[in-house]
Motif scaffolding. Structure first.
Motif, short mmCIF file in Angstrom:
data_model
loop_
_atom_site.label_atom_id
_atom_site.label_comp_id
_atom_site.label_asym_id
_atom_site.label_seq_id
_atom_site.Cartn_x
_atom_site.Cartn_y
_atom_site.Cartn_z
N LEU A 49 -8.84 7.64 5.06
CA LEU A 49 -7.72 7.89 5.95
C LEU A 49 -6.78 8.92 5.35
O LEU A 49 -6.57 8.92 4.13
CB LEU A 49 -6.92 6.60 6.19
N THR A 50 -6.21 9.77 6.18
CA THR A 50 -5.18 10.71 5.75
C THR A 50 -3.91 10.34 6.50
O THR A 50 -3.86 10.41 7.73
CB THR A 50 -5.58 12.16 6.08
N ARG A 51 -2.89 9.93 5.74
CA ARG A 51 -1.62 9.55 6.36
C ARG A 51 -0.83 10.79 6.77
O ARG A 51 -1.17 11.91 6.41
CB ARG A 51 -0.82 8.67 5.41
N ARG A 56 -4.16 10.61 0.88
CA ARG A 56 -5.46 10.07 1.30
C ARG A 56 -5.65 8.69 0.68
O ARG A 56 -5.34 8.49 -0.50
CB ARG A 56 -6.58 11.01 0.88
N TYR A 98 -1.85 0.02 10.71
CA TYR A 98 -2.33 1.40 10.61
C TYR A 98 -2.88 1.81 11.96
O TYR A 98 -3.85 1.23 12.44
CB TYR A 98 -3.43 1.54 9.55
N PHE A 124 2.07 2.62 9.81
CA PHE A 124 1.61 3.92 9.34
C PHE A 124 0.66 4.52 10.36
O PHE A 124 -0.01 3.79 11.09
CB PHE A 124 0.89 3.78 7.99
N ALA A 126 -2.55 7.30 10.64
CA ALA A 126 -3.52 7.96 9.77
C ALA A 126 -4.63 8.60 10.59
O ALA A 126 -5.00 8.11 11.66
CB ALA A 126 -4.12 6.97 8.79
#
Length: 171
Positions: A49-51, A56, A98, A124, A126
């Motif tokens: 995942l990339t927030r 990452r 998420y 969050f 992502a």
């Protein structure tokens, strides 16, 4: 000869129009074709995942109780579900949420702001590539919600739009 070319061109145009209309009608579920979640084997997936801040992480490394919400920023059912979550955010105390999508980060940021979830401490957003989602989770209809225990075990999944009252019952 000209008649054959005309028929061929007309057929291509008709197919292009049909494809365009079909792709517009299925935009609410564009993350992946609806099906099961054959790769969620009862625990947090090994999903990169990339927030929004470009850090990452791997979903399986998340600690505590986790809720993964697969969505698309332009999906009306996803927007409704985000609104319902925001309205019942207190029910998610003790969980980290998420929101995961394959959409570009600017679209995720916009969705986070428009849904009034951007500044929530336990929420969050992502990005994950479609390939990673498919390889680690499987085919996912959007929106879909996966609830995981503190040990990272799958508690309950909701494929497609689900009333948040139902989701909250399994927290």
């Amino acid at each position: 000869m000209k008649k054959g070319i005309f028929i061929f061109v007309a057929a291509v145009v008709v197919l292009a129009v049909v494809f365009y209309i079909d792709s517009r009608n299925s935009s609410d579920e564009k993350l992946v074709a609806p099906a099961g979640t054959e790769n969620v084997q009862g625990e947090l997936p090994l999903l990169p995942l990339t927030r929004l801040d470009s850090t990452r992480i791997i979903a399986s490394d998340l600690e505590g109780k986790v809720v993964l919400v697969f969505f698309q920023p332009d999906c009306d059912p996803c927007k409704r579900e985000a609104e319902q979550i925001r309205a019942r955010l207190h029910a998610f105390d003790g969980y980290t949420l998420y929101f995961v999508s394959d959409a570009p980060l600017p679209e995720l940021k916009r969705f986070a702001l428009e849904s009034n979830l951007a500044k929530q401490q336990n929420v969050f957003f992502a990005q994950a590539s479609l390939e990673d989602i498919t390889n680690t989770v499987g085919s996912v209809k959007t929106p879909s919600v996966f609830i995981f225990s503190e040990e990272g075990n799958l508690v309950k999944s909701f494929i497609g739009e689900a009333p948040i009252e139902e989701v909250v019952q399994h927290l």
